[in-house]
Enzyme design. Sequence first.
Site, PDB file in Angstrom:
ATOM      1  N   LYS A  23     -83.966  22.987 -66.116  1.00  0.00           N
ATOM      2  CA  LYS A  23     -84.066  21.370 -65.579  1.00  0.00           C
ATOM      3  C   LYS A  23     -85.522  21.238 -65.421  1.00  0.00           C
ATOM      4  O   LYS A  23     -86.363  21.661 -64.980  1.00  0.00           O
ATOM      5  CB  LYS A  23     -83.192  21.344 -64.258  1.00  0.00           C
ATOM      6  CG  LYS A  23     -83.379  19.932 -63.484  1.00  0.00           C
ATOM      7  CD  LYS A  23     -82.787  19.839 -62.287  1.00  0.00           C
ATOM      8  CE  LYS A  23     -83.950  19.702 -61.087  1.00  0.00           C
ATOM      9  NZ  LYS A  23     -83.576  19.485 -59.800  1.00  0.00           N
ATOM     10  N   LYS A  51     -79.307  14.028 -66.991  1.00  0.00           N
ATOM     11  CA  LYS A  51     -78.848  14.022 -65.671  1.00  0.00           C
ATOM     12  C   LYS A  51     -79.663  12.979 -65.151  1.00  0.00           C
ATOM     13  O   LYS A  51     -80.731  12.714 -64.685  1.00  0.00           O
ATOM     14  CB  LYS A  51     -79.421  14.951 -64.974  1.00  0.00           C
ATOM     15  CG  LYS A  51     -79.223  15.488 -63.254  1.00  0.00           C
ATOM     16  CD  LYS A  51     -79.453  16.619 -62.808  1.00  0.00           C
ATOM     17  CE  LYS A  51     -79.541  16.670 -61.532  1.00  0.00           C
ATOM     18  NZ  LYS A  51     -79.420  18.071 -60.615  1.00  0.00           N
ATOM     19  N   ARG A  60     -83.233  32.021 -47.118  1.00  0.00           N
ATOM     20  CA  ARG A  60     -83.059  31.343 -48.246  1.00  0.00           C
ATOM     21  C   ARG A  60     -81.671  32.141 -49.151  1.00  0.00           C
ATOM     22  O   ARG A  60     -80.981  31.519 -49.752  1.00  0.00           O
ATOM     23  CB  ARG A  60     -84.031  31.011 -49.079  1.00  0.00           C
ATOM     24  CG  ARG A  60     -85.149  30.220 -48.427  1.00  0.00           C
ATOM     25  CD  ARG A  60     -86.299  29.721 -49.202  1.00  0.00           C
ATOM     26  NE  ARG A  60     -87.218  30.628 -49.759  1.00  0.00           N
ATOM     27  CZ  ARG A  60     -88.248  31.025 -48.849  1.00  0.00           C
ATOM     28  NH1 ARG A  60     -88.382  30.142 -47.718  1.00  0.00           N
ATOM     29  NH2 ARG A  60     -89.048  31.807 -49.290  1.00  0.00           N
TER      30      ARG A  60
HETATM   31  P1  13P Z   1     -79.403  15.640 -55.373  1.00  0.00           P
HETATM   32  O1  13P Z   1     -77.600  15.727 -55.835  1.00  0.00           O
HETATM   33  O2  13P Z   1     -79.487  16.160 -53.987  1.00  0.00           O
HETATM   34  O3  13P Z   1     -79.948  14.322 -55.764  1.00  0.00           O
HETATM   35  O4  13P Z   1     -80.115  16.771 -56.223  1.00  0.00           O
HETATM   36  C1  13P Z   1     -79.774  17.020 -57.704  1.00  0.00           C
HETATM   37  C2  13P Z   1     -81.305  17.544 -58.244  1.00  0.00           C
HETATM   38  O5  13P Z   1     -81.071  18.510 -58.865  1.00  0.00           O
HETATM   39  C3  13P Z   1     -82.401  16.632 -58.063  1.00  0.00           C
HETATM   40  O6  13P Z   1     -83.243  17.216 -59.057  1.00  0.00           O
END
Ligand code: 13P
Length: 339
Positions: A136, A219, A45
Amino acid sequence: MTQSLAEIARAMVAPGKGILAADESSGTIKKRFDGIKVENTEANRRDYREMLFRSTDAMKTAISGVILYDETIRQKAKDGTPLTKIIQDTGALAGIKVDAGTKPLPFCPGEVVTEGLDGLRDRIKEYVGLGAKFAKWRAVIDIGKNIPSYNCINANAQALARYAALCVEGGLVPIVEPEVLMDGDHDIDTCEAVTERVLKETYSQLYYAKVPLEQTILKPNMVVPGKKCAKQASRQEVAERTVKILKRCVPTAVPGIAFLSGGQSDEDATAHLSFMNAMGPLPWALSFSYGRALQAAALKAWGGKTDNVAAAQRAFTHRARMNGAAALGKWSEQLEKAA
Ligand code: 13P
């Protein structure tokens, strides 16, 4: 020089730049590694993410920030340099996923709610100490027979609002992520209606929680038909419907919107973003916060082998540059092919 949260939020969506979502939990990264037959160890990772963060050209030209997972924000590169320092040295900001994933919502079959509010104030303090500038939290809304329910939308929006308030209080810019999934066979009208309902509820709850929107980033998903829907939509239609719904729901105080890719192909995710920006002027910056759509090509090129690092970095750099162009509304198929 300390930046205010509003300045950080604007930097996250600076012109031509977007966010690399590299915050896959250990379970999610296992799925990605399984796909390339790489063992899911801490060292692998680290090597994989170090490879991305050391793609200096991509990072400097197209990446404003990186969302990290708890393990990664504490991890050091092979030579002992903290991964956060590698990121910061490129001029990008470090961010952190702070939700604890989803759990089934009681009495709502097929629906989930995101957990992680308990102890969040203290964890935010720790992450600020580790150099994080933003956070996030992802809420997941599935479309299916009789779902989503209002209870699911409301419970998730309330959690997003409390998370966002705690972030601003503690000194992190919250990325507010209410994701309407593209799994299933529903049509684009259904996705549009559900996305509108989810965003309306999210901004109501953010208001009740007194969250200063100037210090946040949204987002969202794009408005797309379900992956298994027989009738797929053109790129132009996705762009138009997504912008229409965002204009109805997202206050102009929000400095930027950074989309998730959600399972779209790499090129679709780029094209959709570019088409939307080409429809401007828009009241917010429109950019990307892609996980899969930024990493898929690099992951495949890497395949877990040191010999492939340069090729994987080239693949990542190409995708990052294409999305950087899309954030300006300047991507084209010719550009894609020329590169
Ligand atoms: P994806 O762009 O693969 O959907 O992932 C973005 C993300 O942070 C999902 O929480």
